[in-house]
Motif scaffolding. Structure first.
Motif, PDB file in Angstrom:
ATOM      1  N   VAL A 169       0.842  -1.197   0.000  1.00 38.63           N
ATOM      2  CA  VAL A 169       0.000   0.000   0.000  1.00 38.63           C
ATOM      3  C   VAL A 169       0.872   1.241   0.000  1.00 38.63           C
ATOM      4  O   VAL A 169       1.964   1.255   0.560  1.00 38.63           O
ATOM      5  CB  VAL A 169      -0.951   0.081   1.225  1.00 38.63           C
ATOM      6  N   TRP A 170       0.356   2.286  -0.651  1.00 45.79           N
ATOM      7  CA  TRP A 170       0.918   3.621  -0.500  1.00 45.79           C
ATOM      8  C   TRP A 170       0.217   4.305   0.683  1.00 45.79           C
ATOM      9  O   TRP A 170      -1.006   4.181   0.844  1.00 45.79           O
ATOM     10  CB  TRP A 170       0.677   4.453  -1.753  1.00 45.79           C
ATOM     11  N   THR A 171       0.964   5.030   1.500  1.00 46.96           N
ATOM     12  CA  THR A 171       0.352   5.776   2.596  1.00 46.96           C
ATOM     13  C   THR A 171       1.173   7.035   2.862  1.00 46.96           C
ATOM     14  O   THR A 171       2.392   7.045   2.665  1.00 46.96           O
ATOM     15  CB  THR A 171       0.239   4.919   3.869  1.00 46.96           C
ATOM     16  N   THR A 172       0.497   8.101   3.290  1.00 45.79           N
ATOM     17  CA  THR A 172       1.159   9.377   3.572  1.00 45.79           C
ATOM     18  C   THR A 172       1.216   9.607   5.078  1.00 45.79           C
ATOM     19  O   THR A 172       0.217   9.441   5.781  1.00 45.79           O
ATOM     20  CB  THR A 172       0.416  10.530   2.885  1.00 45.79           C
ATOM     21  N   ALA A 173       2.398   9.981   5.555  1.00 47.87           N
ATOM     22  CA  ALA A 173       2.616  10.147   6.989  1.00 47.87           C
ATOM     23  C   ALA A 173       2.221  11.548   7.453  1.00 47.87           C
ATOM     24  O   ALA A 173       2.292  12.516   6.702  1.00 47.87           O
ATOM     25  CB  ALA A 173       4.082   9.888   7.324  1.00 47.87           C
ATOM     26  N   ASP A 174       1.835  11.614   8.710  1.00 48.27           N
ATOM     27  CA  ASP A 174       1.552  12.873   9.385  1.00 48.27           C
ATOM     28  C   ASP A 174       2.431  12.927  10.625  1.00 48.27           C
ATOM     29  O   ASP A 174       2.286  12.090  11.529  1.00 48.27           O
ATOM     30  CB  ASP A 174       0.073  12.930   9.778  1.00 48.27           C
ATOM     31  N   PRO A 175       3.362  13.874  10.696  1.00 49.58           N
ATOM     32  CA  PRO A 175       4.285  13.907  11.839  1.00 49.58           C
ATOM     33  C   PRO A 175       3.578  14.095  13.176  1.00 49.58           C
ATOM     34  O   PRO A 175       4.147  13.782  14.231  1.00 49.58           O
ATOM     35  CB  PRO A 175       5.216  15.082  11.521  1.00 49.58           C
ATOM     36  N   GLU A 176       2.354  14.609  13.153  1.00 45.68           N
ATOM     37  CA  GLU A 176       1.611  14.821  14.396  1.00 45.68           C
ATOM     38  C   GLU A 176       0.923  13.549  14.894  1.00 45.68           C
ATOM     39  O   GLU A 176       0.448  13.504  16.027  1.00 45.68           O
ATOM     40  CB  GLU A 176       0.558  15.917  14.184  1.00 45.68           C
ATOM     41  N   LYS A 177       0.874  12.544  14.073  1.00 42.63           N
ATOM     42  CA  LYS A 177       0.194  11.307  14.437  1.00 42.63           C
ATOM     43  C   LYS A 177       1.027  10.523  15.443  1.00 42.63           C
ATOM     44  O   LYS A 177       2.250  10.391  15.291  1.00 42.63           O
ATOM     45  CB  LYS A 177      -0.044  10.480  13.164  1.00 42.63           C
ATOM     46  N   ALA A 178       0.397   9.974  16.455  1.00 39.43           N
ATOM     47  CA  ALA A 178       1.101   9.273  17.529  1.00 39.43           C
ATOM     48  C   ALA A 178       1.615   7.912  17.055  1.00 39.43           C
ATOM     49  O   ALA A 178       1.041   7.285  16.159  1.00 39.43           O
ATOM     50  CB  ALA A 178       0.172   9.082  18.717  1.00 39.43           C
ATOM     51  N   ASP A 179       2.695   7.458  17.697  1.00 39.42           N
ATOM     52  CA  ASP A 179       3.263   6.158  17.357  1.00 39.42           C
ATOM     53  C   ASP A 179       2.233   5.046  17.512  1.00 39.42           C
ATOM     54  O   ASP A 179       2.183   4.115  16.691  1.00 39.42           O
ATOM     55  CB  ASP A 179       4.477   5.855  18.242  1.00 39.42           C
ATOM     56  N   ALA A 180       1.409   5.126  18.550  1.00 43.18           N
ATOM     57  CA  ALA A 180       0.401   4.088  18.784  1.00 43.18           C
ATOM     58  C   ALA A 180      -0.591   4.020  17.634  1.00 43.18           C
ATOM     59  O   ALA A 180      -1.042   2.927  17.245  1.00 43.18           O
ATOM     60  CB  ALA A 180      -0.326   4.355  20.100  1.00 43.18           C
ATOM     61  N   ASP A 181      -0.920   5.178  17.057  1.00 44.70           N
ATOM     62  CA  ASP A 181      -1.841   5.198  15.918  1.00 44.70           C
ATOM     63  C   ASP A 181      -1.194   4.592  14.680  1.00 44.70           C
ATOM     64  O   ASP A 181      -1.858   3.906  13.893  1.00 44.70           O
ATOM     65  CB  ASP A 181      -2.291   6.629  15.633  1.00 44.70           C
ATOM     66  N   TYR A 182       0.115   4.856  14.508  1.00 46.24           N
ATOM     67  CA  TYR A 182       0.820   4.236  13.386  1.00 46.24           C
ATOM     68  C   TYR A 182       0.912   2.732  13.563  1.00 46.24           C
ATOM     69  O   TYR A 182       0.734   1.968  12.607  1.00 46.24           O
ATOM     70  CB  TYR A 182       2.218   4.837  13.226  1.00 46.24           C
ATOM     71  N   THR A 183       1.192   2.296  14.781  1.00 43.10           N
ATOM     72  CA  THR A 183       1.252   0.861  15.040  1.00 43.10           C
ATOM     73  C   THR A 183      -0.078   0.203  14.696  1.00 43.10           C
ATOM     74  O   THR A 183      -0.124  -0.868  14.073  1.00 43.10           O
ATOM     75  CB  THR A 183       1.617   0.592  16.507  1.00 43.10           C
ATOM     76  N   ALA A 184      -1.174   0.851  15.049  1.00 46.36           N
ATOM     77  CA  ALA A 184      -2.504   0.318  14.721  1.00 46.36           C
ATOM     78  C   ALA A 184      -2.714   0.265  13.208  1.00 46.36           C
ATOM     79  O   ALA A 184      -3.283  -0.708  12.675  1.00 46.36           O
ATOM     80  CB  ALA A 184      -3.573   1.167  15.388  1.00 46.36           C
ATOM     81  N   GLU A 185      -2.277   1.322  12.512  1.00 47.02           N
ATOM     82  CA  GLU A 185      -2.412   1.335  11.048  1.00 47.02           C
ATOM     83  C   GLU A 185      -1.601   0.207  10.419  1.00 47.02           C
ATOM     84  O   GLU A 185      -2.103  -0.544   9.562  1.00 47.02           O
ATOM     85  CB  GLU A 185      -1.954   2.683  10.480  1.00 47.02           C
ATOM     86  N   PHE A 186      -0.347   0.080  10.832  1.00 50.73           N
ATOM     87  CA  PHE A 186       0.519  -0.948  10.254  1.00 50.73           C
ATOM     88  C   PHE A 186       0.009  -2.351  10.585  1.00 50.73           C
ATOM     89  O   PHE A 186       0.085  -3.258   9.761  1.00 50.73           O
ATOM     90  CB  PHE A 186       1.951  -0.757  10.741  1.00 50.73           C
ATOM     91  N   LYS A 187      -0.511  -2.525  11.799  1.00 51.93           N
ATOM     92  CA  LYS A 187      -1.054  -3.827  12.180  1.00 51.93           C
ATOM     93  C   LYS A 187      -2.284  -4.164  11.333  1.00 51.93           C
ATOM     94  O   LYS A 187      -2.482  -5.323  10.940  1.00 51.93           O
ATOM     95  CB  LYS A 187      -1.421  -3.825  13.668  1.00 51.93           C
ATOM     96  N   LYS A 188      -3.093  -3.161  11.038  1.00 56.44           N
ATOM     97  CA  LYS A 188      -4.264  -3.377  10.177  1.00 56.44           C
ATOM     98  C   LYS A 188      -3.817  -3.924   8.821  1.00 56.44           C
ATOM     99  O   LYS A 188      -4.447  -4.848   8.283  1.00 56.44           O
ATOM    100  CB  LYS A 188      -5.020  -2.063   9.994  1.00 56.44           C
ATOM    101  N   TYR A 189      -2.741  -3.361   8.283  1.00 45.88           N
ATOM    102  CA  TYR A 189      -2.252  -3.849   6.997  1.00 45.88           C
ATOM    103  C   TYR A 189      -1.759  -5.291   7.113  1.00 45.88           C
ATOM    104  O   TYR A 189      -2.160  -6.161   6.333  1.00 45.88           O
ATOM    105  CB  TYR A 189      -1.114  -2.958   6.490  1.00 45.88           C
ATOM    106  N   SER A 190      -0.876  -5.538   8.060  1.00 50.23           N
ATOM    107  CA  SER A 190      -0.259  -6.865   8.162  1.00 50.23           C
ATOM    108  C   SER A 190      -1.288  -7.937   8.510  1.00 50.23           C
ATOM    109  O   SER A 190      -1.200  -9.072   8.030  1.00 50.23           O
ATOM    110  CB  SER A 190       0.876  -6.856   9.183  1.00 50.23           C
ATOM    111  N   ASP A 191      -2.280  -7.597   9.322  1.00 52.01           N
ATOM    112  CA  ASP A 191      -3.322  -8.564   9.680  1.00 52.01           C
ATOM    113  C   ASP A 191      -4.180  -8.960   8.485  1.00 52.01           C
ATOM    114  O   ASP A 191      -4.872  -9.986   8.527  1.00 52.01           O
ATOM    115  CB  ASP A 191      -4.232  -7.988  10.773  1.00 52.01           C
ATOM    116  N   ASN A 192      -4.137  -8.153   7.446  1.00 49.10           N
ATOM    117  CA  ASN A 192      -4.973  -8.402   6.270  1.00 49.10           C
ATOM    118  C   ASN A 192      -4.158  -8.748   5.026  1.00 49.10           C
ATOM    119  O   ASN A 192      -4.615  -8.535   3.897  1.00 49.10           O
ATOM    120  CB  ASN A 192      -5.883  -7.203   6.016  1.00 49.10           C
ATOM    121  N   GLY A 193      -2.970  -9.281   5.229  1.00 49.15           N
ATOM    122  CA  GLY A 193      -2.191  -9.843   4.129  1.00 49.15           C
ATOM    123  C   GLY A 193      -1.287  -8.884   3.397  1.00 49.15           C
ATOM    124  O   GLY A 193      -0.621  -9.262   2.430  1.00 49.15           O
ATOM    125  N   ILE A 194      -1.242  -7.626   3.835  1.00 45.26           N
ATOM    126  CA  ILE A 194      -0.356  -6.653   3.194  1.00 45.26           C
ATOM    127  C   ILE A 194       1.038  -6.770   3.801  1.00 45.26           C
ATOM    128  O   ILE A 194       1.191  -6.868   5.023  1.00 45.26           O
ATOM    129  CB  ILE A 194      -0.925  -5.229   3.339  1.00 45.26           C
TER     130      ILE A 194
END
Length: 370
Positions: free
Chosen positions: A44-69
């Motif tokens: 997937v392509w995704t755009t980062a936001d420096p204001e976004k918390a690490d925990a939110d990024y971890t949740a985003e990345f986990k969503k991808y990996s849990d679904n075969g990405i």
């Protein structure tokens, strides 16, 4: 004549050994075929936001990996520090990380904006520093000027030094669209049946002077520049030179070079001065956004095959890029199948945050069945 029992035994042993070797080679070949099939990669392509918390990024990345990405191409606005922060978070979730960079179009680049002479110039004589084609973020740099190209290469080098990434992923590695995808023309109230002067770049003094020195003619004097093959090739070569130099830089830093490109080389050549089958590059991600071109879903397979064919006998791999917002889960499933059947190494979705739960479920099912 009688054959001695010992000789018969040796012949039998030799025949058995030969059959065993044939069976082993067949099994090895089947294993290699299965390995190649299982190597099909979901990104997937995704755009980062420096204001976004690490925990939110971890949740985003986990969503991808849990679904075969398996891979994320992250746009950090060429910020190596932000990339260094996000890379271990993504890798912790089992994802490959690629540093996605807008290369020749540099919207909001504070360094470049201080140098108006770095920007590409249209056939109308207007600089992209001040007069931007189509949209405000189209702030295109000249690929020929030493300072502008070195600025881009410096950004590439900075990203390539970030520990843990797989590649630097070039985007907008071209000149502005001389022709927009047909499906987008109504949005801009445009008709493009020929190369229009306001969208034809780069006619800056440096490009014109270098071309004139090589070919003894001035493109500003052409009655119909679209008919001059040397002038088009000159600009194709200038983009290629930026790519080839980027390849050397990232490989010297132990990384690979990848790029988002237009659907297949002949189309890219025609529309945006981009001939990616001639580049030194490890992988390409053609953006085969069928709805942009008023094409049906099966065009994804056709364009994928065209690109794979044009890359024959090269080491460059191809990953089909698709635009997910208008797609049903069934469309996602069919797009994956079309990409695989036509020789793609993988498929990439634009963009990660637009994927619905139903679409993610379709991706997961496809990844489990590959």
């Amino acid at each position: 004549m009688k054959i001695k029992p010992l000789l018969i035994g040796l012949i039998a042993i030799g025949l058995t050994s030969c059959l065993d070797n044939m069976s082993a080679r067949k099994s090895q070949g089947n294993a290699e075929d299965n390995k190649n099939e299982n190597d099909f990669k979901f990104s997937v392509w995704t755009t980062a936001d420096p204001e976004k918390a690490d925990a939110d990024y971890t949740a985003e990345f986990k969503k991808y990996s849990d679904n075969g990405i398996e891979s994320v191409l992250i746009n950090t606005d060429t910020d190596p520090e932000l990339l260094a922060r996000l890379t271990p978070l993504a890798k912790e979730e089992g994802l490959e990380v690629h540093a996605w960079i807008m290369a020749m179009s540099r919207p909001g680049d504070s360094v470049a904006l201080e140098h108006p002479d770095w920007y590409a110039v249209s056939r109308e004589g207007k600089s992209a520093h001040d007069t931007r084609p189509y949209v405000e973020y189209y702030q295109w740099l000249c690929p020929t000027r030493e300072d502008s190209r070195n600025h881009v290469l410096g950004l590439v080098e900075g990203l390539s030094k970030v520990e843990g990434i797989e590649s630097v992923h070039l985007d907008y590695i071209r000149l502005p669209d001389i022709f927009l995808p047909i499906g987008l023309l109504p949005k801009y109230d445009l008709e493009q049946t020929e190369e229009l002067a306001q969208f034809d770049f780069c006619y800056c003094d440096v490009c014109v002077a270098e071309f004139e020195k090589e070919h003894h003619k001035n493109p500003r004097d052409f009655e119909n520049p679209a008919l001059d093959i040397e002038w088009k090739q000159f600009r194709l070569n200038k983009i290629k030179a930026v790519v080839d130099d980027s390849y050397e830089i990232v490989h010297n830093n132990g990384k690979q070079l990848t790029a988002a490109v237009f659907p297949y080389p002949e189309m890219a050549d025609h529309m945006v001065r981009q001939r990616w089958d001639k580049w030194r590059i490890d992988e390409v991600y053609p953006m085969i956004y069928n709805n942009f071109y008023n094409e049906e879903l099966d065009w994804i397979g056709w364009a994928t095959k065209q690109g794979v064919t044009d890359l024959a006998n090269k080491d460059t791999q191809l990953n089909t890029g698709i635009y997910v917002p208008p797609m049903s889960p069934e469309d996602i499933t069919k797009s994956i199948k079309l990409a695989k059947e036509n020789g793609a190494k993988g498929i990439s979705f634009f963009d990660g945050n637009a994927l619905t739960d139903a679409q993610l479920k379709a991706i997961k099912k496809a990844s489990e069945n590959k």
